[in-house]
Write a protein that holds these residues in place. Sequence first.
Motif, PDB file in Angstrom:
ATOM      1  N   UNK A  82       0.785  -0.988  -0.140  1.00  0.00           N
ATOM      2  CA  UNK A  82      -0.170   0.442   0.253  1.00  0.00           C
ATOM      3  C   UNK A  82       0.550   1.339   0.272  1.00  0.00           C
ATOM      4  N   UNK A  83       0.244   2.224  -0.178  1.00  0.00           N
ATOM      5  CA  UNK A  83       1.327   3.718  -0.143  1.00  0.00           C
ATOM      6  C   UNK A  83       1.469   4.063   1.578  1.00  0.00           C
ATOM      7  N   UNK A  84       1.154   2.665   2.320  1.00  0.00           N
ATOM      8  CA  UNK A  84       1.644   3.238   3.410  1.00  0.00           C
ATOM      9  C   UNK A  84       3.038   2.664   3.593  1.00  0.00           C
ATOM     10  N   UNK A  85       2.403   1.412   3.865  1.00  0.00           N
ATOM     11  CA  UNK A  85       3.820   0.127   3.963  1.00  0.00           C
ATOM     12  C   UNK A  85       5.013   0.397   2.423  1.00  0.00           C
ATOM     13  N   UNK A  86       4.869   0.663   1.772  1.00  0.00           N
ATOM     14  CA  UNK A  86       5.806   0.544   0.570  1.00  0.00           C
ATOM     15  C   UNK A  86       6.691   1.152   0.498  1.00  0.00           C
ATOM     16  N   UNK A  87       7.291   1.968   1.061  1.00  0.00           N
ATOM     17  CA  UNK A  87       8.706   2.253   2.115  1.00  0.00           C
ATOM     18  C   UNK A  87       9.257   0.861   2.284  1.00  0.00           C
ATOM     19  N   UNK A  88       9.030  -0.187   2.700  1.00  0.00           N
ATOM     20  CA  UNK A  88       9.442  -0.616   4.301  1.00  0.00           C
ATOM     21  C   UNK A  88       9.619  -2.003   3.465  1.00  0.00           C
ATOM     22  N   UNK A  89       9.591  -1.972   1.952  1.00  0.00           N
ATOM     23  CA  UNK A  89      10.166  -3.191   1.675  1.00  0.00           C
ATOM     24  C   UNK A  89      11.138  -3.717   2.628  1.00  0.00           C
ATOM     25  N   UNK A  90      12.770  -3.335   2.684  1.00  0.00           N
ATOM     26  CA  UNK A  90      13.640  -3.324   3.171  1.00  0.00           C
ATOM     27  C   UNK A  90      13.254  -4.073   4.718  1.00  0.00           C
ATOM     28  N   UNK A  91      12.592  -3.765   5.389  1.00  0.00           N
ATOM     29  CA  UNK A  91      12.023  -3.976   6.976  1.00  0.00           C
ATOM     30  C   UNK A  91      11.129  -4.725   6.962  1.00  0.00           C
ATOM     31  N   UNK A  92      10.428  -5.319   5.585  1.00  0.00           N
ATOM     32  CA  UNK A  92       9.706  -6.439   5.638  1.00  0.00           C
ATOM     33  C   UNK A  92      10.601  -7.282   5.380  1.00  0.00           C
ATOM     34  N   UNK A  93      11.217  -7.763   4.074  1.00  0.00           N
ATOM     35  CA  UNK A  93      12.726  -8.288   4.491  1.00  0.00           C
ATOM     36  C   UNK A  93      13.287  -8.973   5.430  1.00  0.00           C
ATOM     37  N   UNK A  94      13.837  -8.330   6.069  1.00  0.00           N
ATOM     38  CA  UNK A  94      14.960  -9.063   7.219  1.00  0.00           C
ATOM     39  C   UNK A  94      13.383  -9.132   8.509  1.00  0.00           C
TER      40      UNK A  94
END
Length: 439
Positions: free
Chosen positions: A220-232
């Motif tokens: 989403x627009x709210x979590x698109x900047x968190x992709x690296x954090x999701x992978x971690x």
Amino acid sequence: MACAACTSGPTGPLSAAELERAAQLDPEVELRPERFGALAYNFGTRRLSLVRRRADADRPLADQLESGLDAPICLTWELTYACNLACVHCLSSSGRRDPRELTTAECTAVIDELERMQVFYVNIGGGEPTVRRDFWELLDYAVAHHVGVKFSTNGSRIGPHEAERLASTDYVDVQVSLDGATAAVNDAIRGPGSYATAIAAMEHLAEAGFAGFKLSVVVTRENAAQLDAFKTLADRFGAQLRLTRLRPSGRGADVWDRLHPTAAQQRELYEWLLAHGDDVLTGDSFFHLGGYGSRLPGLNLCGAGRVVCLIDPVGDVYACPFVIHDQFRAGNVREPGGFARVWRESELFADLRSPQHAGACSSCEMFDRCRGGCMAAKFFTGLPLDGPDPECVLGHGERLLAARGEAPIPRPAVDMSKRRRRPPARACDESPLAVMPPR
């Protein structure tokens, strides 16, 4: 999906001898004949491959699959609309149980059909499937009848005991849903306490030795900047990250305008997916991004009614999990002939498998890469099905959306969202997760 093996000889279905030879690739591989060769599913690695003759090996997979299969590769099965959360983007508008939902006996009869059709696995969802009292019974029945199970859960009923049970069960995969790499982002979408609940479930699965379960994220627009954090986060638990696209389906229709990624975020997502390749799963959610240039891993194809479909809690069969609307209802498993007849004889599915006209996209040089995008995204934003995706990377969909103005758009056929009629009287009325005691 990859080509597991190629055989010599003319084009067309593989002979019995060729199938037997291909089956020697791996003892955990099951083969299903198709007119282009065969499908091969490895129950150990949970990977699907194609077996084709060398003469057909250079043909794009999408071209061979567009005309449909004798049975789905997999199907999504929403066991119940009941859910102890109320995610703002829920594709099925779940919340309350539908009293007409399939009984245990009807569910096992469907599983028997899927076994006969050699459907390799089902994606079980909801609602929250684990709230069904017979969930574990149905899971065990499916596995015993050679139908693998991948189920999505918010984690609220995955404690240490359940995690150990899952880790010791063959042919089962688990997807834990999380839509923010932080509690603040996730809980704004999925509800208070849902981040902690999902993290606890992943901890239990990791401690039980369940390697490779999935961390499932709707971008989403709210979590698109968190992709690296999701992978971690996924790596921390020995899980695999799975990203899916936000569609304007179910309650998602009400939040799509403010939550779907911006054009800049789409480009960043595309580059990120290219960089991570097969390490990150997408379920073919983002084939519309192929318009940027290179195709992403996967079929790059709308599989609705061709290779996938949906069975909903009351047995209705839809072309796709994201188009729960009467226009895309193909039949019901309770009707004579059951699911097999719906899949093989439905007029809707026959139409979807016929050659499709590219419409307004026919002159676009990127059509072979994006295939016009997602049918559900177009339908529930009021765009023509033979036109561009509303998130077309070249901006064609955005221009059509602007030109549409205030014209009415289709609404989903089902809404089982919970309706608050009185102030909360108990903790579990205020917090949907309070019903679960700490383990």
